[in-house]
Write a protein that holds these residues in place. Structure first.
Motif, short mmCIF file in Angstrom:
data_model
loop_
_atom_site.label_atom_id
_atom_site.label_comp_id
_atom_site.label_asym_id
_atom_site.label_seq_id
_atom_site.Cartn_x
_atom_site.Cartn_y
_atom_site.Cartn_z
N ASP A 1 0.84 -1.19 0.00
CA ASP A 1 0.00 0.00 0.00
C ASP A 1 0.88 1.24 0.00
O ASP A 1 1.94 1.26 0.62
N LEU A 2 0.44 2.29 -0.68
CA LEU A 2 1.23 3.53 -0.76
C LEU A 2 1.00 4.42 0.46
O LEU A 2 1.95 4.90 1.08
N ASN A 3 -0.26 4.64 0.81
CA ASN A 3 -0.60 5.59 1.87
C ASN A 3 -0.91 4.87 3.17
O ASN A 3 -2.05 4.58 3.48
N MET A 4 0.15 4.60 3.93
CA MET A 4 -0.02 3.96 5.23
C MET A 4 0.38 4.93 6.33
O MET A 4 1.24 5.80 6.13
N LYS A 5 -0.21 4.78 7.49
CA LYS A 5 0.15 5.61 8.64
C LYS A 5 1.56 5.23 9.10
O LYS A 5 1.98 4.09 8.97
N GLY A 6 2.26 6.20 9.66
CA GLY A 6 3.62 5.93 10.11
C GLY A 6 4.55 5.86 8.91
O GLY A 6 4.67 6.81 8.15
N MET A 7 5.18 4.72 8.71
CA MET A 7 6.10 4.53 7.58
C MET A 7 5.27 4.27 6.32
O MET A 7 4.62 3.24 6.19
N ASN A 8 5.27 5.23 5.39
CA ASN A 8 4.43 5.07 4.21
C ASN A 8 5.03 4.08 3.21
O ASN A 8 6.14 3.57 3.40
N GLY A 9 4.29 3.86 2.13
CA GLY A 9 4.72 2.87 1.16
C GLY A 9 6.04 3.20 0.48
O GLY A 9 6.86 2.30 0.25
N LEU A 10 6.28 4.47 0.16
CA LEU A 10 7.53 4.85 -0.48
C LEU A 10 8.72 4.62 0.43
O LEU A 10 9.76 4.10 0.00
N GLU A 11 8.57 5.00 1.69
CA GLU A 11 9.66 4.78 2.65
C GLU A 11 9.91 3.29 2.84
O GLU A 11 11.07 2.85 2.91
N THR A 12 8.83 2.52 2.88
CA THR A 12 8.95 1.06 3.02
C THR A 12 9.67 0.48 1.81
O THR A 12 10.57 -0.36 1.94
N LEU A 13 9.27 0.91 0.62
CA LEU A 13 9.86 0.43 -0.63
C LEU A 13 11.35 0.74 -0.69
O LEU A 13 12.18 -0.13 -1.00
N ARG A 14 11.71 1.98 -0.38
CA ARG A 14 13.12 2.37 -0.42
C ARG A 14 13.95 1.55 0.57
O ARG A 14 15.06 1.11 0.25
N THR A 15 13.40 1.35 1.75
CA THR A 15 14.12 0.57 2.77
C THR A 15 14.31 -0.87 2.32
O THR A 15 15.38 -1.46 2.50
N MET A 16 13.27 -1.44 1.70
CA MET A 16 13.39 -2.81 1.21
C MET A 16 14.47 -2.92 0.15
O MET A 16 15.27 -3.86 0.16
N ARG A 17 14.50 -1.97 -0.77
CA ARG A 17 15.52 -2.01 -1.82
C ARG A 17 16.91 -1.77 -1.23
O ARG A 17 17.89 -2.39 -1.66
N ASP A 18 17.01 -0.91 -0.21
CA ASP A 18 18.29 -0.68 0.45
C ASP A 18 18.79 -1.95 1.14
O ASP A 18 20.00 -2.18 1.24
N HIS A 19 17.84 -2.76 1.62
CA HIS A 19 18.18 -4.02 2.27
C HIS A 19 18.32 -5.16 1.24
O HIS A 19 18.43 -6.33 1.62
N GLU A 20 18.26 -4.79 -0.04
CA GLU A 20 18.43 -5.75 -1.15
C GLU A 20 17.39 -6.87 -1.12
O GLU A 20 17.68 -8.02 -1.44
N ILE A 21 16.18 -6.51 -0.71
CA ILE A 21 15.05 -7.45 -0.85
C ILE A 21 14.70 -7.47 -2.33
O ILE A 21 14.31 -6.45 -2.91
N ASP A 22 14.89 -8.61 -2.99
CA ASP A 22 14.79 -8.65 -4.45
C ASP A 22 13.46 -9.18 -4.96
O ASP A 22 13.32 -9.52 -6.14
N ALA A 23 12.46 -9.25 -4.09
CA ALA A 23 11.12 -9.64 -4.54
C ALA A 23 10.58 -8.61 -5.53
O ALA A 23 11.01 -7.44 -5.53
N ARG A 24 9.67 -9.04 -6.38
CA ARG A 24 8.95 -8.07 -7.19
C ARG A 24 8.03 -7.30 -6.25
O ARG A 24 7.33 -7.92 -5.42
N ILE A 25 8.01 -5.99 -6.35
CA ILE A 25 7.20 -5.17 -5.46
C ILE A 25 6.24 -4.32 -6.29
O ILE A 25 6.67 -3.56 -7.15
N ILE A 26 4.95 -4.48 -6.02
CA ILE A 26 3.92 -3.72 -6.72
C ILE A 26 3.22 -2.81 -5.73
O ILE A 26 2.80 -3.24 -4.66
N ILE A 27 3.10 -1.54 -6.09
CA ILE A 27 2.34 -0.59 -5.28
C ILE A 27 0.86 -0.73 -5.61
O ILE A 27 0.47 -0.69 -6.78
N LEU A 28 0.03 -0.90 -4.58
CA LEU A 28 -1.42 -0.88 -4.74
C LEU A 28 -1.92 0.39 -4.06
O LEU A 28 -1.64 0.61 -2.88
N THR A 29 -2.65 1.23 -4.78
CA THR A 29 -2.98 2.54 -4.23
C THR A 29 -4.26 3.11 -4.83
O THR A 29 -4.72 2.66 -5.89
#
Length: 214
Positions: A57-85
């Protein structure tokens, strides 16, 4: 595409999250292996479960979807990630793609269309809700930084790979077509993204199509 795509769903709305899980569970080829109600929980679950696909989800309380996505990529989580919004704002779409998303799907899409787009991502193709594709191309063309990019700076091999990205081919398909190792494809993609100052392959693909490099 794996025989069974293992999915993690991250959304802070329990009703929508459950609906997405049920939609996927009714489809052969998908197994929902986890759910999370926040960005922080989602990151922890992604590292624990190593899913093939993350619906975020893009618009979440606290850590939003963009912040979550960036952190996942920084941690080299290589799953396919789709934003639902619910957001059809071009700036949100561009931000998601630049943060490393593999797709951007509107929540009000018909369930069958949503499943089709998710399937496209797992086949190595781009997945953006059709009504947003032209918005993205227009927004990218209007940015001055885009005008300064020059595909002539790419090597012949990088140009060939960029053309493959433009038509949505996966690394495996690109490797097969160009008769090179999949690991070599990844190196070339990383190099061309750096040269063209892109942060995701989807952004590069859309730019290539907009500039008729395909």
């Amino acid at each position: 595409m794996p025989d069974i795509t293992r999915v993690l769903v991250i959304d802070d709305h329990p009703l929508f999250r459950r609906g997405v899980c049920q939609l996927l569970e009714l489809e052969s080829g998908y197994a929902v292996v986890g759910e999370a109600a926040s960005g922080q929980e989602g990151i922890a679950r992604a590292r624990e479960l190593d899913p093939d696909l993350i619906l975020l989800d893009l618009n979440m309380k606290g850590m939003n979807g963009l912040e979550t996505l960036r952190t996942m990529r920084d941690h080299e989580i290589d799953a396919r990630i789709i934003i639902l919004t619910v957001s059809n704002a071009p700036e949100d779409l561009i931000a998601a793609i630049r943060a490393g998303s593999d797709g951007y799907i509107l929540k009000d899409n018909d369930p069958a269309d949503m499943l089709s787009l998710i399937g496209n991502v797992m086949k190595g193709q781009n997945a953006i809700s059709p009504e947003l594709t032209s918005l993205l191309a227009t927004a990218l063309r209007q940015e001055s930084v885009v005008d300064s990019r020059n595909a002539a700076n790419l090597t012949e091999r990088e140009t060939a790979i960029l053309k493959c990205l433009a038509v949505g081919k996966s690394n495996k398909l690109i490797a097969r077509e160009l008769d090179i190792m999949e690991s070599t494809v990844k190196v070339h993609i990383r190099n061309l993204l750096k040269k063209l100052k892109f942060r995701s392959r989807v952004e590069a693909a859309v730019w290539a199509v907009a500039n008729q490099i395909h």
